[in-house]
Design a protein around this motif. Structure first.
Motif, PDB file in Angstrom:
ATOM      1  N   ASP A   5      36.869  30.925  47.808  1.00 37.35           N
ATOM      2  CA  ASP A   5      36.160  32.113  48.272  1.00 37.35           C
ATOM      3  C   ASP A   5      36.551  33.288  47.379  1.00 37.35           C
ATOM      4  O   ASP A   5      37.160  34.249  47.827  1.00 37.35           O
ATOM      5  CB  ASP A   5      36.551  32.363  49.733  1.00 37.35           C
ATOM      6  N   VAL A   6      36.188  33.186  46.109  1.00 34.83           N
ATOM      7  CA  VAL A   6      36.582  34.197  45.135  1.00 34.83           C
ATOM      8  C   VAL A   6      35.469  35.228  44.995  1.00 34.83           C
ATOM      9  O   VAL A   6      34.287  34.881  44.955  1.00 34.83           O
ATOM     10  CB  VAL A   6      36.868  33.528  43.771  1.00 34.83           C
ATOM     11  N   ALA A   7      35.870  36.486  44.913  1.00 36.06           N
ATOM     12  CA  ALA A   7      34.879  37.558  44.781  1.00 36.06           C
ATOM     13  C   ALA A   7      34.140  37.421  43.448  1.00 36.06           C
ATOM     14  O   ALA A   7      34.661  36.861  42.490  1.00 36.06           O
ATOM     15  CB  ALA A   7      35.590  38.905  44.848  1.00 36.06           C
ATOM     16  N   PRO A   8      32.919  37.957  43.377  1.00 37.28           N
ATOM     17  CA  PRO A   8      32.184  37.929  42.105  1.00 37.28           C
ATOM     18  C   PRO A   8      32.981  38.619  41.007  1.00 37.28           C
ATOM     19  O   PRO A   8      33.809  39.495  41.289  1.00 37.28           O
ATOM     20  CB  PRO A   8      30.894  38.696  42.418  1.00 37.28           C
ATOM     21  N   ILE A   9      32.686  38.239  39.764  1.00 39.31           N
ATOM     22  CA  ILE A   9      33.508  38.718  38.650  1.00 39.31           C
ATOM     23  C   ILE A   9      33.472  40.240  38.535  1.00 39.31           C
ATOM     24  O   ILE A   9      34.481  40.865  38.195  1.00 39.31           O
ATOM     25  CB  ILE A   9      33.083  38.030  37.340  1.00 39.31           C
ATOM     26  N   ALA A  10      32.331  40.866  38.850  1.00 40.79           N
ATOM     27  CA  ALA A  10      32.257  42.330  38.753  1.00 40.79           C
ATOM     28  C   ALA A  10      33.221  42.985  39.739  1.00 40.79           C
ATOM     29  O   ALA A  10      33.880  43.984  39.416  1.00 40.79           O
ATOM     30  CB  ALA A  10      30.825  42.790  39.010  1.00 40.79           C
ATOM     31  N   ALA A  11      33.314  42.414  40.932  1.00 35.00           N
ATOM     32  CA  ALA A  11      34.221  42.974  41.939  1.00 35.00           C
ATOM     33  C   ALA A  11      35.674  42.772  41.523  1.00 35.00           C
ATOM     34  O   ALA A  11      36.520  43.659  41.703  1.00 35.00           O
ATOM     35  CB  ALA A  11      33.962  42.312  43.289  1.00 35.00           C
ATOM     36  N   ARG A  12      35.952  41.612  40.950  1.00 31.61           N
ATOM     37  CA  ARG A  12      37.326  41.364  40.489  1.00 31.61           C
ATOM     38  C   ARG A  12      37.685  42.313  39.347  1.00 31.61           C
ATOM     39  O   ARG A  12      38.789  42.855  39.293  1.00 31.61           O
ATOM     40  CB  ARG A  12      37.469  39.904  40.043  1.00 31.61           C
ATOM     41  N   ALA A  13      36.752  42.515  38.427  1.00 28.05           N
ATOM     42  CA  ALA A  13      37.011  43.422  37.304  1.00 28.05           C
ATOM     43  C   ALA A  13      37.256  44.840  37.814  1.00 28.05           C
ATOM     44  O   ALA A  13      38.164  45.536  37.342  1.00 28.05           O
ATOM     45  CB  ALA A  13      35.830  43.396  36.334  1.00 28.05           C
ATOM     46  N   ALA A  14      36.467  45.261  38.797  1.00 26.57           N
ATOM     47  CA  ALA A  14      36.640  46.609  39.351  1.00 26.57           C
ATOM     48  C   ALA A  14      37.998  46.739  40.025  1.00 26.57           C
ATOM     49  O   ALA A  14      38.660  47.785  39.929  1.00 26.57           O
ATOM     50  CB  ALA A  14      35.512  46.896  40.347  1.00 26.57           C
ATOM     51  N   ALA A  15      38.435  45.670  40.704  1.00 25.41           N
ATOM     52  CA  ALA A  15      39.736  45.706  41.386  1.00 25.41           C
ATOM     53  C   ALA A  15      40.872  45.810  40.377  1.00 25.41           C
ATOM     54  O   ALA A  15      41.828  46.572  40.569  1.00 25.41           O
ATOM     55  CB  ALA A  15      39.893  44.461  42.257  1.00 25.41           C
ATOM     56  N   VAL A  16      40.781  45.050  39.287  1.00 25.41           N
ATOM     57  CA  VAL A  16      41.819  45.110  38.249  1.00 25.41           C
ATOM     58  C   VAL A  16      41.852  46.502  37.630  1.00 25.41           C
ATOM     59  O   VAL A  16      42.917  47.095  37.423  1.00 25.41           O
ATOM     60  CB  VAL A  16      41.563  44.042  37.163  1.00 25.41           C
ATOM     61  N   ARG A  17      40.662  47.044  37.365  1.00 26.32           N
ATOM     62  CA  ARG A  17      40.579  48.375  36.757  1.00 26.32           C
ATOM     63  C   ARG A  17      41.221  49.414  37.680  1.00 26.32           C
ATOM     64  O   ARG A  17      42.025  50.247  37.221  1.00 26.32           O
ATOM     65  CB  ARG A  17      39.101  48.704  36.515  1.00 26.32           C
ATOM     66  N   SER A  18      40.896  49.352  38.978  1.00 28.12           N
ATOM     67  CA  SER A  18      41.468  50.308  39.925  1.00 28.12           C
ATOM     68  C   SER A  18      42.986  50.203  39.963  1.00 28.12           C
ATOM     69  O   SER A  18      43.698  51.210  39.982  1.00 28.12           O
ATOM     70  CB  SER A  18      40.907  50.052  41.329  1.00 28.12           C
ATOM     71  N   ALA A  19      43.488  48.971  39.972  1.00 27.82           N
ATOM     72  CA  ALA A  19      44.938  48.766  40.043  1.00 27.82           C
ATOM     73  C   ALA A  19      45.623  49.339  38.801  1.00 27.82           C
ATOM     74  O   ALA A  19      46.674  49.986  38.912  1.00 27.82           O
ATOM     75  CB  ALA A  19      45.240  47.280  40.185  1.00 27.82           C
ATOM     76  N   LEU A  20      45.034  49.124  37.632  1.00 24.72           N
ATOM     77  CA  LEU A  20      45.640  49.633  36.394  1.00 24.72           C
ATOM     78  C   LEU A  20      45.660  51.157  36.392  1.00 24.72           C
ATOM     79  O   LEU A  20      46.635  51.775  35.958  1.00 24.72           O
ATOM     80  CB  LEU A  20      44.867  49.104  35.178  1.00 24.72           C
ATOM     81  N   ILE A  21      44.587  51.752  36.886  1.00 24.59           N
ATOM     82  CA  ILE A  21      44.525  53.214  36.918  1.00 24.59           C
ATOM     83  C   ILE A  21      45.538  53.753  37.930  1.00 24.59           C
ATOM     84  O   ILE A  21      46.293  54.688  37.637  1.00 24.59           O
ATOM     85  CB  ILE A  21      43.087  53.674  37.267  1.00 24.59           C
ATOM     86  N   GLU A  22      45.597  53.127  39.135  1.00 24.76           N
ATOM     87  CA  GLU A  22      46.531  53.577  40.173  1.00 24.76           C
ATOM     88  C   GLU A  22      47.975  53.506  39.704  1.00 24.76           C
ATOM     89  O   GLU A  22      48.799  54.355  40.018  1.00 24.76           O
ATOM     90  CB  GLU A  22      46.367  52.710  41.429  1.00 24.76           C
ATOM     91  N   GLN A  23      48.287  52.491  38.938  1.00 22.60           N
ATOM     92  CA  GLN A  23      49.665  52.310  38.478  1.00 22.60           C
ATOM     93  C   GLN A  23      49.968  53.124  37.225  1.00 22.60           C
ATOM     94  O   GLN A  23      51.079  53.040  36.687  1.00 22.60           O
ATOM     95  CB  GLN A  23      49.921  50.826  38.201  1.00 22.60           C
ATOM     96  N   GLY A  24      48.984  53.864  36.745  1.00 22.99           N
ATOM     97  CA  GLY A  24      49.206  54.686  35.562  1.00 22.99           C
ATOM     98  C   GLY A  24      49.234  53.893  34.271  1.00 22.99           C
ATOM     99  O   GLY A  24      49.672  54.395  33.229  1.00 22.99           O
ATOM    100  N   ALA A  25      48.779  52.646  34.323  1.00 27.49           N
ATOM    101  CA  ALA A  25      48.805  51.808  33.118  1.00 27.49           C
ATOM    102  C   ALA A  25      47.600  52.059  32.221  1.00 27.49           C
ATOM    103  O   ALA A  25      47.582  51.666  31.068  1.00 27.49           O
ATOM    104  CB  ALA A  25      48.862  50.325  33.511  1.00 27.49           C
ATOM    105  N   MET A  26      46.592  52.725  32.766  1.00 24.16           N
ATOM    106  CA  MET A  26      45.377  52.940  31.990  1.00 24.16           C
ATOM    107  C   MET A  26      44.722  54.229  32.460  1.00 24.16           C
ATOM    108  O   MET A  26      44.667  54.489  33.665  1.00 24.16           O
ATOM    109  CB  MET A  26      44.420  51.760  32.203  1.00 24.16           C
ATOM    110  N   ALA A  27      44.256  55.047  31.517  1.00 26.56           N
ATOM    111  CA  ALA A  27      43.539  56.266  31.894  1.00 26.56           C
ATOM    112  C   ALA A  27      42.196  55.887  32.516  1.00 26.56           C
ATOM    113  O   ALA A  27      41.596  54.869  32.159  1.00 26.56           O
ATOM    114  CB  ALA A  27      43.331  57.147  30.666  1.00 26.56           C
ATOM    115  N   ALA A  28      41.731  56.721  33.421  1.00 25.02           N
ATOM    116  CA  ALA A  28      40.499  56.401  34.153  1.00 25.02           C
ATOM    117  C   ALA A  28      39.301  56.253  33.219  1.00 25.02           C
ATOM    118  O   ALA A  28      38.376  55.491  33.489  1.00 25.02           O
ATOM    119  CB  ALA A  28      40.226  57.487  35.189  1.00 25.02           C
TER     120      ALA A  28
END
Ligand code: FE
Length: 196
Positions: A5-28
């Motif tokens: 029951d894996v989320a669609p790839i776009a949703a997974r990509a958005a989740a990874v992007r959000s996590a990286l931004i929240e952790q300060g690993a990547m600028a928005a």
């Protein structure tokens, strides 16, 4: 959530992007230029223009074969994943084809982002072992006398193929010639389109 029951790839990509931004690993806005360039600027028509110029300008072709990175930059094609471009020239006796067995590397500025089939595990594994059969399945039947050379492109070296100029195109403009060069021809799974 089960493993089935894996989320669609776009949703997974958005989740990874959000996590990286929240952790300060990547600028928005870090990905914005990549998304823009990937969608608008990096395309195989660029590589087609490079090939057409090489077909019509021997001095440019010499520069391209000597060091494709600055030669492509002469036409404005440079940037991420285009730092180390190497041009491979097809001849009547040798055909070149590109693969990234590790992942999906292409020279973005001149080939664009990789197509799905190029990223498939099947292409990556099989073109190395049985290139003629894979090329046949993709619609390219080479004369048995023509050698096939498979090149492993990687993060360090991004290849592009210079296919042979079709017969009957003497006197054609660069723009006309560029129309004959597809993404597949730049990868080596097709020839340049014959003149019609
Ligand atoms: Fe790769």
């Amino acid at each position: 959530m089960s493993t089935n029951d894996v989320a669609p790839i776009a949703a997974r990509a958005a989740a990874v992007r959000s996590a990286l931004i929240e952790q300060g690993a990547m600028a928005a806005d870090a990905l914005d230029p990549i998304i823009h360039w990937g969608a608008e600027e990096w395309k195989p028509e660029n590589g087609a223009r490079v090939v057409a110029k090489a077909w019509t300008d021997p001095e440019f072709k010499a520069r391209l074969l000597a060091d494709a990175t600055p030669a492509c930059a002469e036409l404005g094609y440079h940037g991420p994943q285009g730092e180390y471009i190497v041009a491979l020239e097809d001849t009547p006796s040798m055909h070149n084809v590109i693969v990234c067995t590790q992942c999906s590397c292409t020279a973005w500025p001149v080939l664009g982002l990789p197509p799905d089939w190029y990223k498939s595990p099947e292409y990556r594994a099989r073109v190395v072992r049985e290139p003629r059969r894979v090329l046949h399945e993709l619609g390219l039947d080479l004369d048995p006398a023509v050698s096939v050379r498979v090149w492993e492109t990687s993060a360090e070296t991004r290849y592009m193929v210079i296919p042979m100029r079709p017969e009957g195109t003497e006197g054609w403009t660069e723009e006309q010639l560029a129309e004959l060069v597809t993404r597949e021809a730049l990868i080596g799974t097709a020839l340049a389109t014959p003149a019609s």
